[in-house]
Structure formats: C-alpha cells, structure tokens
Enzyme design. Sequence first.
Site, PDB file in Angstrom:
ATOM      1  N   HIS A  89       0.860  -1.186   0.000  1.00 14.81           N
ATOM      2  CA  HIS A  89       0.000   0.000   0.000  1.00 14.81           C
ATOM      3  C   HIS A  89       0.892   1.231   0.000  1.00 14.81           C
ATOM      4  CE1 HIS A  89      -4.034  -1.818   0.716  1.00 14.81           C
ATOM      5  NE2 HIS A  89      -3.269  -2.838   1.051  1.00 14.81           N
ATOM      6  N   ALA A  97       3.265  -8.567  -3.018  1.00 10.99           N
ATOM      7  CA  ALA A  97       2.190  -7.651  -3.414  1.00 10.99           C
ATOM      8  C   ALA A  97       1.013  -8.454  -3.957  1.00 10.99           C
ATOM      9  CB  ALA A  97       2.700  -6.670  -4.462  1.00 10.99           C
ATOM     10  N   ASP A 105      -6.450 -13.031  -2.424  1.00 13.89           N
ATOM     11  CA  ASP A 105      -5.721 -11.753  -2.427  1.00 13.89           C
ATOM     12  C   ASP A 105      -5.031 -11.588  -3.791  1.00 13.89           C
ATOM     13  OD1 ASP A 105      -4.849  -9.312  -1.487  1.00 13.89           O
ATOM     14  OD2 ASP A 105      -3.162 -10.114  -0.346  1.00 13.89           O
TER      15      ASP A 105
HETATM   16 ZN   LIG Z   1      -5.364  -7.453  -0.389  1.00 13.29          ZN
END
Ligand SMILES: [Zn+2]
Length: 381
Positions: A135, A303, A268
């Site tokens: 992030h 990531a 994810d």
């Molecule tokens: Zn995530």
Amino acid sequence: VTVIGGGRVVVGDEVWDPAWVRVEGDRVSGVGAGAAPGRVDVDLGDRLVVPGFVDMHVHGGGGAGFPTGNADEAARAVAFHRSHGTTTMLASLVTAASPDLERHVRVLTDLVDDGLLAGLHLEGPWLSPVRRGAHDAALLRAPDSAEVSRLLSVGRGCVRMITLAPELDGARRAIGQIVDAGAVAAVGHTDATYELARAAVDAGATVATHLFNAMRPLHHREPGPVVALGERPEVTVELIADGLHVHPALLRAVMVALGHGRVALVTDAMAAAGVGDGEYRLGGLEVRVRGGVARLAGGDTIAGSTLTMGVAFRRAVRECGATLPEAVRMASSTPARAIGLTDVGELSPGRRADLVVLDADLAVAAVMSAGAWVGPASLDR
Ligand SMILES: [Zn+2]
C-alpha cells in the site's frame, strides 16, 4: 431444468457418492444421494461437485484489476475468477486518495447492482505504515469519521467489508461506524498489540485480514493480533493458501486450532493471476511478477498473489490435509457467512445455483454461476 448426476457431491459435512443436483433457472431445486430421479443431463463420471467458491479478498485477475475503478476491467477480472470457480466475490480496492476511492466505489457499486460482484472490500487507506505491505505509504492515514461515513454512503450498502489497523487514532470509532452500517470490520495491515487487537474485536471487528501477513508477528511475550483474533470465536480468519504467504504447516495448524468453520480461504489475487510474469500495477504501485510471485518493484515485499480459488481449494486438500467437506467450508460456506451472504456457500434447495465441477485431480473442469455454465469448460455435455 438441468440435472447433474452420476458423480460425487459435497453436501454439508458429507460426500455423497453417487449423487445428483437439480437446477431450475438460477436456483438449486434439489440435491440427493443415489441415482438421479429421471433423466440426467450432465453425467459426471468420476468428477466431483462442490458449491461455488466465495472469495472475500481479491484485487483482480486475468490481467485486469478492481483498484483502477474501471467497470470493463472489473468485469474482466470477475470473468477470469468465475472461470476458476469463484462464483461470489468482493472486489478489493487498495489505499488511494479519498476522491479516487469515492469514484472507484461509485463505479464498482454499479457492478454489485448488476450482480457481477457481491460487494466491495476497502483494504485501506486506514492501515499501519509499518505493516503496509503493498500500500502506498504516502496515502495511508488515520480514519476520519467524516471520510468513513462518506465512503460507506457512496457505497450504498455495497461496501461489505473494510480492513483497518485498530491502533490508529479514531479506529475504534470507525469500527463502530462500519458495523452500524451493516458492513464487516476486518483487522489487518496492523501493528496492534494483543490488547489493542482484542479491543478491536470488542468494538465489533469480526474478520482477520490475511492472518499473519502484514501483521505484527506472534511472539511468546507479545502474542499480538494473531492470538487476539484467533482466540475469539466470532472472528473469521482469512488465509492465503498459495504456499508462499504462509507456510503450509502453519495453515494446517490454524485449521486444526480454529476449525474449518472459522477459516476463509482467500486469494488476495492481483491482475497478474492467470496471465504470467511481467510488470503490473496495484493501485499506484509498480508490481513485478516473477515465477508467479508478485512483489513490489525494487524490493522483497509481496504484493498480493497470483492464486485462484480453484488452486487454493486443491492446496487445502493436498497440502493441508483438509477433507473435501472441510475444504468446501473454507472456500465457500465460511467466507459466505463471514460477509453475511445467505444465498450462496452451500448446495441446498433454494440457494443460488453456483457450483464447481472438479475432475479426479481436483482441477476445475466446469463452473455454473446462477444456473448458467461459464468460462472455458472441459466437461462433456
Ligand atoms: Zn489485499
């Protein structure tokens, strides 16, 4: 009406063999053991039917992502994951500036209305700078109650989950706002101590965002969020079962300690899932994928993943020792319950006809979404 029969079907905690499933329109209208009553339209042979997978944490796939807030791109990501067994998903956004987030939420909310998405998951911007993972550090901030309520109202009830770090100023209040709005507060990207993570659950948090990843690690004198979230029965923990984010031995340990009714498999996944190595973006950050592993450009930080739910399901069985019904719980019914969906997650009469046909090697052979076959299918029919 479509009758699928002749193979195995996972129903609740059992595997019925042989068994059949009858679909009428977009609904399951019957499930039974033994030979199907009447004509069979799809003969399964040695294949297996499980409920469609529910992915409560996914950023993209098939070269397309949700965080850009582009409707066509989002639809491509949905189509990619559907073809790999995910018939229900939350579109996960990442940390961004407030006007961008609002715009993206607005666009994706329309896709929820269209039935492509079950809702949105805001992962950030209220995350810990020291546990930020992929992030953008410059855009992380503490939750401001006006911003929280604005994003929730722009989402018109479609923002179903928000991941935040409970140690930030105002986080406790934000959890209250999220829960009051009917959404799920998830603890993640956090450096919270054991006590602070417990307090987040007291305030209403019910999900642990990818347990272990981007989280203060477990220490015997400071057990941190892992133990605080694990010991509370109202909390569902997400696990990324790609064999990289968490060691398979630890995945097994959590499944045994918490039970499969408290573990939700998530991908994810980011845009690179299903595409291959190359350069991608996740939010505003550059991501490099090598050997199927996504990392921030110029560093080691993981990531997101390139996982699909089909692969996660298979790994849960093959590497984590889950039985088929246990894997179904973690891939379908547990995540459905965690985000408040009652129409999906199990094969039973009246529920939406979302199902995955797996071959003898547990690879996805065909997928049905709301009564219609989708994606490339190798199933003869
Ligand atoms: Zn995530």
